[in-house]
Design a protein around this motif. Structure first.
Motif, short mmCIF file in Angstrom:
data_model
loop_
_atom_site.label_atom_id
_atom_site.label_comp_id
_atom_site.label_asym_id
_atom_site.label_seq_id
_atom_site.Cartn_x
_atom_site.Cartn_y
_atom_site.Cartn_z
N LYS A 120 19.66 -22.48 12.46
CA LYS A 120 21.00 -22.21 11.87
C LYS A 120 21.23 -20.77 11.87
O LYS A 120 20.28 -20.10 11.44
CB LYS A 120 20.80 -22.62 10.56
CG LYS A 120 22.19 -22.53 9.50
CD LYS A 120 21.87 -22.81 8.06
CE LYS A 120 23.21 -23.03 7.37
NZ LYS A 120 23.11 -23.43 6.00
N ALA A 137 23.70 -34.29 13.84
CA ALA A 137 23.70 -33.63 12.37
C ALA A 137 23.06 -34.25 11.26
O ALA A 137 22.78 -33.89 10.31
CB ALA A 137 25.18 -33.11 12.09
N GLU A 154 20.84 -33.88 21.70
CA GLU A 154 20.85 -32.93 20.52
C GLU A 154 22.43 -32.68 20.31
O GLU A 154 23.05 -32.84 21.19
CB GLU A 154 19.90 -31.73 20.99
CG GLU A 154 18.60 -32.05 21.16
CD GLU A 154 17.60 -30.93 21.14
OE1 GLU A 154 17.97 -29.92 21.76
OE2 GLU A 154 16.48 -31.05 20.87
N TYR A 165 20.78 -28.98 15.87
CA TYR A 165 19.92 -30.32 15.56
C TYR A 165 19.17 -30.86 16.51
O TYR A 165 19.60 -30.83 17.80
CB TYR A 165 20.95 -31.33 14.69
CG TYR A 165 21.61 -30.88 13.58
CD1 TYR A 165 20.87 -31.03 12.22
CD2 TYR A 165 22.84 -30.36 13.64
CE1 TYR A 165 21.76 -30.46 11.12
CE2 TYR A 165 23.65 -29.80 12.68
CZ TYR A 165 22.98 -30.08 11.37
OH TYR A 165 23.86 -29.47 10.29
N GLY A 212 17.84 -35.77 14.39
CA GLY A 212 18.79 -35.28 13.34
C GLY A 212 18.42 -34.19 12.46
O GLY A 212 18.93 -33.65 11.65
N THR A 213 17.25 -33.66 12.90
CA THR A 213 16.35 -32.69 11.76
C THR A 213 17.05 -31.44 12.39
O THR A 213 17.29 -31.30 13.51
CB THR A 213 14.97 -33.00 11.99
OG1 THR A 213 14.57 -32.85 13.47
CG2 THR A 213 14.67 -34.28 11.42
N LEU A 214 16.90 -30.58 11.53
CA LEU A 214 17.36 -29.18 11.62
C LEU A 214 16.53 -28.26 12.71
O LEU A 214 15.40 -28.37 12.66
CB LEU A 214 17.58 -28.42 10.52
CG LEU A 214 18.40 -27.00 10.41
CD1 LEU A 214 19.70 -27.05 10.99
CD2 LEU A 214 18.11 -26.41 9.03
N LYS A 215 17.21 -27.70 13.59
CA LYS A 215 16.54 -27.13 14.83
C LYS A 215 16.93 -25.29 14.43
O LYS A 215 15.90 -24.72 14.61
CB LYS A 215 17.14 -27.27 15.99
CG LYS A 215 16.47 -26.83 17.24
CD LYS A 215 16.90 -27.27 18.63
CE LYS A 215 16.18 -26.64 19.61
NZ LYS A 215 16.36 -27.30 21.19
#
Length: 360
Positions: A289, A233, A262, A280, A284-287
């Motif tokens: 949502k 996260a 992940e 994520y 840690g980058t957003l994958k």
């Protein structure tokens, strides 16, 4: 006729051997696929047998777009390349048979040679060889986009359309050729534009490339429901623990780390991702949502690609299904209805400035 052809071959050989100096003359256009110059040992063959196979490939490329050939196809050894050029008013596609065979063997597919030939044909059909301005990066981008469009029409997957440029493209830009990432993006756009206008049902050996959730430039291996991939996260290093690291990962809200490093943060039901959640990448980058059903991305969500692209819209069984928008990193976008990961016929491609790209 034989004398005229022989003279043309001599001119081509001379021009290729002196590629750099030839490009400085406004009446001469010579563009190679890789951007490399030809050596002094160029030998062109006037025999029909030497270019018979290449001419069949050319006709195969032109057939689905309904255009007539407006150039000659000749073989020139020791060029280690494929060229589009115009000399004394005559247009040529010049190829090295050994080079084309080698790239096919290295990539283990004939789509590589076909895409190279389509790129060079694109130069002729788009008038690049007669404008008197020589080689330019923008011309290469346009020829690459044409190649992607044509290979889609011939039945190649997106990954197959990218094989040649991935193998031969230069990582750095030159005065005449853009860097490999820009060329990959151009081919991808051409392929996706064709897919938006002419979606096809592909065979099991050539599955369609879903726009999401798998990245555009990856292989076509389906994503298995039993292998959800998620990530941490935050940008902080991921702990060694794998599995449910906090909360209730059976029936409730929890945080689950996968062997891929992940992470998923969200709602669970009977051990599956179900409800609202966030995925994520391992760094840690957003994958992703949005919503999940039975471990799969479903209903409304947003998927973020590593290359900066983004899909916003409706999902079903992990792929876009319904209304949505695919945003390219450069600002272009595809807007419309998606089915099984592919844009349907009503989808439209828009430029970054908001203008709609023509289907002509």
């Amino acid at each position: 006729m034989k004398t005229a052809l022989s003279l043309s071959l001599i001119l081509v050989s001379t021009a290729l051997a002196g590629l750099v100096s030839a490009q400085t003359r406004p009446e001469t256009f010579i563009c190679s696929y890789t951007g490399h110059t030809a050596g002094p040992e160029v030998v062109c063959s006037p025999t029909a047998a030497s270019n018979g196979h290449a001419e069949k490939v050319v006709d195969r490329i032109l057939k689905p777009i309904g255009l007539m050939r407006n150039f000659k196809v000749i073989e020139c050894s020791n060029t280690d390349n494929c060229f589009a050029t115009v000399l004394k008013g005559q247009r040529f596609i010049v190829y090295d048979a050994a080079f084309m065979q080698t790239i096919e063997e290295e990539t283990e597919t004939d789509w590589s040679a076909i895409s190279i030939m389509a790129h060079e044909i694109g130069h002729h059909l788009q008038g690049h060889t007669i404008d008197g301005r020589g080689g330019q990066p923008q011309k290469e981008i346009e020829a690459d986009k044409f190649s992607g469009f044509v290979l889609h029409q011939l039945g190649a997957s997106l990954e197959e359309s990218l094989v040649a440029v991935k193998a031969l493209g230069d990582e750095r830009a030159t005065p005449t050729h853009p860097a490999k990432p820009a060329r990959i993006d151009a081919i991808r756009k051409g392929w996706l534009e064709a897919e938006a206008m002419y979606p096809k049902t592909r065979t099991a050996s050539k599955p369609a490339v879903a726009i999401a959730p798998k990245p555009i430039t990856t292989t076509n291996t389906p994503i298995a429901a039993s292998r959800p991939v998620v990530a941490p996260a935050t940008k902080t290093p991921v702990r060694a623990t794998v599995g449910c690291i906090s909360g209730d990962c059976e029936d409730g809200k929890g945080v689950f780390v996968y062997p891929t490093r992940e992470r998923y943060v969200g709602e669970f039901e009977e051990g599956d991702k179900h409800g609202e959640g966030v995925e994520y990448y391992a760094d840690g980058t957003l994958k992703y949502k949005g919503n999940f059903r039975d471990n799969l991305r479903s209903d409304y969500g947003v998927y973020y690609y590593r290359n900066g692209d983004k899909y916003v819209g409706w999902f079903q069984k992990n792929v876009p299904n319904g209304k949505g928008t695919y945003y390219f990193a450069d600002g272009d976008r595809i807007v419309g209805t998606f089915s099984n990961g592919q844009p349907t016929r009503n989808a439209a491609l828009y430029n970054a400035d908001g203008t709609k790209q023509s289907e002509d």
